[in-house]
Design a protein around this motif. Sequence first.
Motif, PDB file in Angstrom:
ATOM      1  N   ASP A 157      -3.118  35.869  18.784  1.00 43.74           N
ATOM      2  CA  ASP A 157      -3.306  34.414  18.868  1.00 43.74           C
ATOM      3  C   ASP A 157      -3.453  33.828  17.464  1.00 43.74           C
ATOM      4  OD1 ASP A 157      -3.110  34.332  21.606  1.00 43.74           O
ATOM      5  OD2 ASP A 157      -5.256  34.130  21.988  1.00 43.74           O
ATOM      6  N   TYR A 165       7.519  17.929  16.101  1.00 44.68           N
ATOM      7  CA  TYR A 165       6.348  18.710  15.721  1.00 44.68           C
ATOM      8  C   TYR A 165       6.089  18.481  14.239  1.00 44.68           C
ATOM      9  CZ  TYR A 165       6.859  21.205  20.133  1.00 44.68           C
ATOM     10  OH  TYR A 165       6.949  21.517  21.464  1.00 44.68           O
ATOM     11  N   ASN A 202      -6.994  29.088  15.018  1.00 46.01           N
ATOM     12  CA  ASN A 202      -7.536  28.417  16.195  1.00 46.01           C
ATOM     13  C   ASN A 202      -9.053  28.267  16.038  1.00 46.01           C
ATOM     14  OD1 ASN A 202      -8.992  28.995  18.981  1.00 46.01           O
ATOM     15  ND2 ASN A 202      -7.084  27.926  19.454  1.00 46.01           N
ATOM     16  N   ASP A 234       2.989  24.677  14.549  1.00 42.54           N
ATOM     17  CA  ASP A 234       2.756  24.098  15.873  1.00 42.54           C
ATOM     18  C   ASP A 234       3.936  24.351  16.806  1.00 42.54           C
ATOM     19  OD1 ASP A 234       0.375  23.247  14.859  1.00 42.54           O
ATOM     20  OD2 ASP A 234       0.934  21.134  14.696  1.00 42.54           O
ATOM     21  N   ARG A 235       5.137  24.232  16.272  1.00 42.51           N
ATOM     22  CA  ARG A 235       6.318  24.479  17.097  1.00 42.51           C
ATOM     23  C   ARG A 235       6.337  25.938  17.557  1.00 42.51           C
ATOM     24  NH1 ARG A 235      11.650  22.641  17.601  1.00 42.51           N
ATOM     25  NH2 ARG A 235      12.873  24.160  18.770  1.00 42.51           N
ATOM     26  N   LYS A 274       6.347  28.346  27.468  1.00 40.67           N
ATOM     27  CA  LYS A 274       7.540  27.857  28.163  1.00 40.67           C
ATOM     28  C   LYS A 274       8.325  28.978  28.838  1.00 40.67           C
ATOM     29  CE  LYS A 274       7.751  23.869  25.126  1.00 40.67           C
ATOM     30  NZ  LYS A 274       8.415  23.186  24.008  1.00 40.67           N
ATOM     31  N   ASP A 319       9.398  19.239  28.979  1.00 38.96           N
ATOM     32  CA  ASP A 319       9.283  20.111  27.808  1.00 38.96           C
ATOM     33  C   ASP A 319      10.264  21.272  27.809  1.00 38.96           C
ATOM     34  OD1 ASP A 319       8.287  21.846  29.703  1.00 38.96           O
ATOM     35  OD2 ASP A 319       6.344  22.138  28.732  1.00 38.96           O
ATOM     36  N   PHE A 347       3.974  28.237  17.980  1.00 38.10           N
ATOM     37  CA  PHE A 347       3.003  28.646  18.990  1.00 38.10           C
ATOM     38  C   PHE A 347       3.119  27.847  20.285  1.00 38.10           C
ATOM     39  CE2 PHE A 347       0.859  30.359  15.149  1.00 38.10           C
ATOM     40  CZ  PHE A 347       0.807  31.689  15.557  1.00 38.10           C
ATOM     41  N   SER A 348       3.916  26.782  20.265  1.00 35.88           N
ATOM     42  CA  SER A 348       4.102  25.998  21.491  1.00 35.88           C
ATOM     43  C   SER A 348       5.113  26.621  22.443  1.00 35.88           C
ATOM     44  CB  SER A 348       4.563  24.578  21.145  1.00 35.88           C
ATOM     45  OG  SER A 348       5.941  24.563  20.778  1.00 35.88           O
ATOM     46  N   VAL A 349       5.969  27.513  21.938  1.00 36.67           N
ATOM     47  CA  VAL A 349       7.099  27.944  22.758  1.00 36.67           C
ATOM     48  C   VAL A 349       6.729  29.012  23.781  1.00 36.67           C
ATOM     49  CG1 VAL A 349       8.640  27.431  20.831  1.00 36.67           C
ATOM     50  CG2 VAL A 349       7.951  29.793  21.237  1.00 36.67           C
TER      51      VAL A 349
END
Length: 519
Positions: free
Chosen positions: A294, A140, A298, A145-146, A153, A96, A148-150
């Motif tokens: 956040d 994504y 959610n 979604d993209r 990392k 990832d 909040f995914s980063v």
Amino acid sequence: MSNPFRSARVARVALATLCAAGLLATELAHADDAADREARVAKRMAAVKDQTARLRVFLQQMPKGGDLHNHLVGSVYAEDFMRWADEDNYCVKLDDKGLVAPPCKAGEVSAHGLSQKDPALYEQAIDAMSMRNFVPGVGYLSGHDRFFSVFGKFMPLAATRLGDTVVATLRQAAQDHVGYVELMVNPSNAYVFAPKVAKMPWTPGDYAADYARIEGQLPQLVAEARAEFDAADALVRRELHCGTPQADEACRVQYRYLSYVDRAQPQPFAFAEMALGYAVVQADPRFVGINIVDPEDNPTALADYRVHMDMFRFFSQRAPQVKKTLHAGELTLGLVPQADLRFHIRDAVAAGALRIGHGVDIAYEDDAPALLAKMAHDHIAVEINLTSNDVILGVKGHDHPLQLYLHAGVPVVLSTDDEGVSRSDMTYEYIRAVQEQGLDYPTLKQIARNGLSYAFIAGDSLWQADGHTPVKVCASSLKTLHADAGCAAFLRDNDKARLQWLQERDSAVFETNVLKQKF
């Protein structure tokens, strides 16, 4: 411990700077009537508003007041994280492209020298840690979604680079002529304390009993937090050479911290963060308020929304002096059921929020006109984040409620949210406000003022409650931008007013200069 942001010496130096600069600004004011100058600047901006490059040149140099909605780790560009990963020998995961601490294991490669050894992988890591090159539907399903995914990392590295993230953010703010930033960040021990509390006995709704079980741990946690931020602030001053002849321009940017609560975590976890956040704000003047973060959509955040507001009320009864700015209404139709769009902003206001972060779903709130009227009457500002609202929610242009807030008389500030992740900056937020929202120069100028008027920095304001009428003690001085004795004393005693005075001075200089420039 003394407050590093507020000392007699700092006040004297700042006031001397104000007075010296005031002489220059006085000359400008005498040479050119302020109202006429502003009108000519407004006309100049209107002439370039549809030409983005020319508008960028104009707005880049405009003083922009404060950035009141800034997630510290999200404000850093991925290139900075990769540079620090190189220095610290962190590892890039091949699956990832996230960063993890060394030593590297199977499926991981060292970040040291990666930009030279494997430029393609380096570029993939930059993309993975930001919205750069994002294409909806590829990898994504959505920008939401993209986006909040980063964070996961780069968080392992960001947690070790507190001072460096502040330095990077201040340098960007200085480049955008932002004079003040409130940075959302938690002490690192919050993420040791909160998980432990989440495993303790929990009595839903009996916050007094829950607090009694953890209260004794707070003084030591606060002491640790203060030491952590002492070290970070020392690094900032050292890295920027503040207080020396070689001082970086970023030293001029004032900053404070906001603690926060993770709304997507279990209730005991959020309660523990809130308890520590309130304790830190009361003990350390660098922390000026508390927030909640956040994704608001959610499932846990939605289910516990009113529980979180009740928690804020509990702690605010114990410590009413702690100021709250709350993420609320970062939602839109289709993302969640319509029922979840009807009350979040209203409940945040009822819980005592002095500012609302995002507020995108205001038009879906029950009796929206009454809520807008209350926000206008009570001077509850809304923090508008045009780029992230577009990237995360797909809300932009005529679909965005910025004009609704302005027409209702609600105070508005523009802010960056997560400029590093979004690949944006404050100047771009102003560009979007002009080109997508149709804002003119006087409106932008007032929004820049609002960025300081609604800041949580200590001291009285230079402006009355309406945000544009000067306080009596400085009313005559503002006409010439030269502080008489009474105004000078007021500025010396009030950090907020002093920053606002600098904003007015810098605006006068900007307006005078931009009328002379050819672009």
